[in-house]
Design an enzyme around this catalytic site. Sequence first.
Site, short mmCIF file in Angstrom:
data_model
loop_
_atom_site.label_atom_id
_atom_site.label_comp_id
_atom_site.label_asym_id
_atom_site.label_seq_id
_atom_site.Cartn_x
_atom_site.Cartn_y
_atom_site.Cartn_z
N LYS A 22 0.84 -1.26 -0.08
CA LYS A 22 0.01 0.05 -0.14
C LYS A 22 0.85 1.40 0.11
O LYS A 22 0.71 2.10 -0.79
CB LYS A 22 -0.90 -0.10 1.24
CG LYS A 22 -1.63 1.27 1.58
CD LYS A 22 -2.58 1.32 2.67
CE LYS A 22 -1.75 1.75 3.69
NZ LYS A 22 -1.60 3.00 4.38
N ASN A 23 1.77 1.37 0.63
CA ASN A 23 2.42 2.63 1.01
C ASN A 23 3.71 2.86 -0.07
O ASN A 23 4.36 3.83 0.02
CB ASN A 23 3.22 2.64 2.27
CG ASN A 23 2.21 2.77 3.54
OD1 ASN A 23 0.92 3.18 3.25
ND2 ASN A 23 2.46 2.64 4.89
N CYS A 119 -5.06 12.83 13.35
CA CYS A 119 -5.81 11.58 13.17
C CYS A 119 -5.85 10.79 14.36
O CYS A 119 -5.08 11.05 15.37
CB CYS A 119 -5.46 10.91 11.88
SG CYS A 119 -3.86 10.04 12.07
N ARG A 124 0.22 14.43 13.29
CA ARG A 124 0.75 14.22 11.82
C ARG A 124 0.84 15.69 11.06
O ARG A 124 -0.05 15.48 9.94
CB ARG A 124 -0.07 13.16 11.24
CG ARG A 124 0.16 11.90 11.78
CD ARG A 124 -0.67 10.75 11.17
NE ARG A 124 0.23 10.27 10.23
CZ ARG A 124 -0.45 9.13 9.61
NH1 ARG A 124 -1.39 8.77 9.75
NH2 ARG A 124 0.33 8.78 8.30
N ASP A 307 4.61 0.70 12.39
CA ASP A 307 3.29 -0.05 11.75
C ASP A 307 3.21 -1.46 12.30
O ASP A 307 2.44 -2.28 11.94
CB ASP A 307 3.63 -0.15 10.20
CG ASP A 307 3.27 1.32 9.58
OD1 ASP A 307 2.78 2.19 10.15
OD2 ASP A 307 3.34 1.58 8.48
N ARG A 399 -8.83 -0.35 4.25
CA ARG A 399 -7.91 0.53 3.77
C ARG A 399 -6.54 0.01 3.26
O ARG A 399 -5.77 0.58 2.58
CB ARG A 399 -7.65 1.73 4.74
CG ARG A 399 -8.89 2.83 4.96
CD ARG A 399 -8.23 3.84 5.85
NE ARG A 399 -7.07 4.43 5.40
CZ ARG A 399 -6.31 4.92 6.11
NH1 ARG A 399 -6.40 5.02 7.21
NH2 ARG A 399 -5.08 5.23 5.59
N1 EPU Z 1 6.04 14.94 11.04
C1 EPU Z 1 6.08 16.29 11.05
N2 EPU Z 1 6.02 17.06 10.15
C2 EPU Z 1 5.74 16.67 8.91
C3 EPU Z 1 5.71 15.20 8.48
C4 EPU Z 1 5.88 14.32 9.63
O1 EPU Z 1 6.11 16.44 12.41
O2 EPU Z 1 5.85 17.59 8.07
C5 EPU Z 1 6.28 13.79 12.09
C6 EPU Z 1 4.75 12.99 12.21
O3 EPU Z 1 3.76 13.64 13.03
C7 EPU Z 1 5.21 11.75 12.60
C8 EPU Z 1 6.79 11.63 12.23
O4 EPU Z 1 6.83 12.74 11.67
O5 EPU Z 1 5.32 11.91 14.26
C9 EPU Z 1 6.89 10.70 11.14
O6 EPU Z 1 5.73 10.93 10.38
P1 EPU Z 1 5.81 10.32 8.79
O7 EPU Z 1 5.61 11.65 7.94
O8 EPU Z 1 7.12 9.35 8.22
O9 EPU Z 1 4.53 9.49 8.52
P2 EPU Z 1 3.60 9.50 7.15
O10 EPU Z 1 4.64 9.57 5.82
O11 EPU Z 1 2.41 10.28 7.39
C10 EPU Z 1 4.01 6.91 6.58
C11 EPU Z 1 3.17 5.77 6.50
C12 EPU Z 1 2.45 5.40 7.67
C13 EPU Z 1 3.79 4.91 8.48
C14 EPU Z 1 4.61 6.16 8.83
C15 EPU Z 1 5.97 5.77 9.56
C16 EPU Z 1 2.34 6.25 4.22
C17 EPU Z 1 1.13 6.28 3.25
N3 EPU Z 1 2.15 6.14 5.62
O12 EPU Z 1 3.30 7.95 7.20
O13 EPU Z 1 1.71 4.30 7.48
O14 EPU Z 1 3.28 4.53 9.75
O15 EPU Z 1 5.16 6.83 7.42
O16 EPU Z 1 6.74 5.02 9.10
O17 EPU Z 1 3.33 5.88 3.60
C18 EPU Z 1 -0.02 2.67 7.82
O18 EPU Z 1 0.31 2.14 6.82
O19 EPU Z 1 -0.87 2.16 8.70
C19 EPU Z 1 0.59 4.02 8.19
C20 EPU Z 1 0.20 5.02 9.05
#
Ligand code: EPU
Length: 422
Positions: A22-23, A119, A124, A307, A399
């Site tokens: 998915k990711n 969320c 996030r 995850d 999802r």
């Molecule tokens: N963060 C910030 N500012 C930003 C971006 C992130 O403070 O601009 C913080 C977030 O709040 C969090 C940390 O950085 O505390 C890491 O977040 P990240 O941006 O890496 O998460 P994401 O990209 O939104 C993806 C996966 C998630 C997975 C996380 C961590 C996708 C679509 N989603 O989320 O997957 O948990 O990386 O590995 O790739 C899932 O599949 O169930 C899922 C939640």
Amino acid sequence: MQKIVMEGGHPLSGEVTISGAKNSALPLLFGALLGETACHFHNIPKLRDINTTLALLESLGATVERPTKKNQPYTIEAQRLKHLEAPYDLVKTMRASVLVMGPLLAKYGKARVSLPGGCAIGARPINLHLKAFEQMGAKIHIEGGYVEAEAKKLHGARVHFDTVTVTGTENVMMAAVLAKGETILENAAREPEVIDLANLLNKMGAHIVGAGTDTLTIQGVESLNGATHTVIPDRIEMGTFMIAAAMTGGSILIRNGELSLLEALRVKLEEVGAKIKIEEKGLRVEGPKHVQATDLTTAPFPGFATDFQAQFMAMMTIAHGSSVIVETIFENRFMHAQELVRMGADIKIEGKTAIVKGVKKLSGAPVMASDLRASAALILAGLVADGLTEVHRIYHLDRGYEEIEKKFRKLGARIKRAQVKY
Ligand code: EPU
């Protein structure tokens, strides 16, 4: 509304095939927006988030051809977009919708994206995405709940991410491939899904070096073509089945998937007593008679993935001994704990830390899924609990896991999907 109903206590055995990730699939589909010609994707999983992404691409004006036969690809043609906006209704159901921003800004100089709110697992924010776009010359402002970004032509920049962010790295990488000059992303995410996206973009004609390390160097090009790409197997789905084998004392052969991407999980599964071996047909995971408790701390790749935290906690509820689980990525990712407690688990939460004391048995109960991985954790708990467990709000599950109940049923679990009457 649907629920999953299951009867615990049946050890799992047999084979499972892992679906596309998915990711990976989500950013790859958004990457297709950058091409002057069509992209063709194989191994796209059938998931609600994929449908949401395809609906979003179509709402922008892209043409989406869905496969009508096995082995046919999804084709995305996005040469003539009519709209440059990701509306609230789509972003609110899937945060990854923010991944339209990088491609639209780079190719069309403009993007309007509903700002995702908090969320179930944490606040996030997307501040790091926006800061990087600004460094690359974009003007950003927030109005009416939307982020509006504009730049005649993005330029390269040296971007240092304060926190490792997966979609942040992907979004900025997609912006940088068409920016003028060189972009360097420091403290970039090293997740395999980032590498998969870089591989697609390079096939389309981009110049990205360093994917899989914490520094990406991207030389902007004038335009990109389409490409054909096969999505990597879902390492989180694979790990979920590995934990299931360990915790039920079962023996599962995983037909595809990449163990090298699950090193941190492999170490932890061996600590709890599971045996993991590579066989001719795939990877075999055998659970011990009783799992042993072990501690863990989540971290960005190659560390222990957040995850898997919920699923691993489900396993620790029936382990010999106590386990300390520290969640460092998301500030609110313990919502499954209280549901596990309803099944008889002994879990105390103190801030980022969960202390799980293993109990002899869980007992089946109606429980509520709060997010995708929490849903999987509750199913795992139901597989070992005495009696019947009902997992509600399984739209979260749909999802991100393709037909998980069918896959578990094939492995010998007593599990089915049912309609909720009221
Ligand atoms: N963060 C910030 N500012 C930003 C971006 C992130 O403070 O601009 C913080 C977030 O709040 C969090 C940390 O950085 O505390 C890491 O977040 P990240 O941006 O890496 O998460 P994401 O990209 O939104 C993806 C996966 C998630 C997975 C996380 C961590 C996708 C679509 N989603 O989320 O997957 O948990 O990386 O590995 O790739 C899932 O599949 O169930 C899922 C939640």
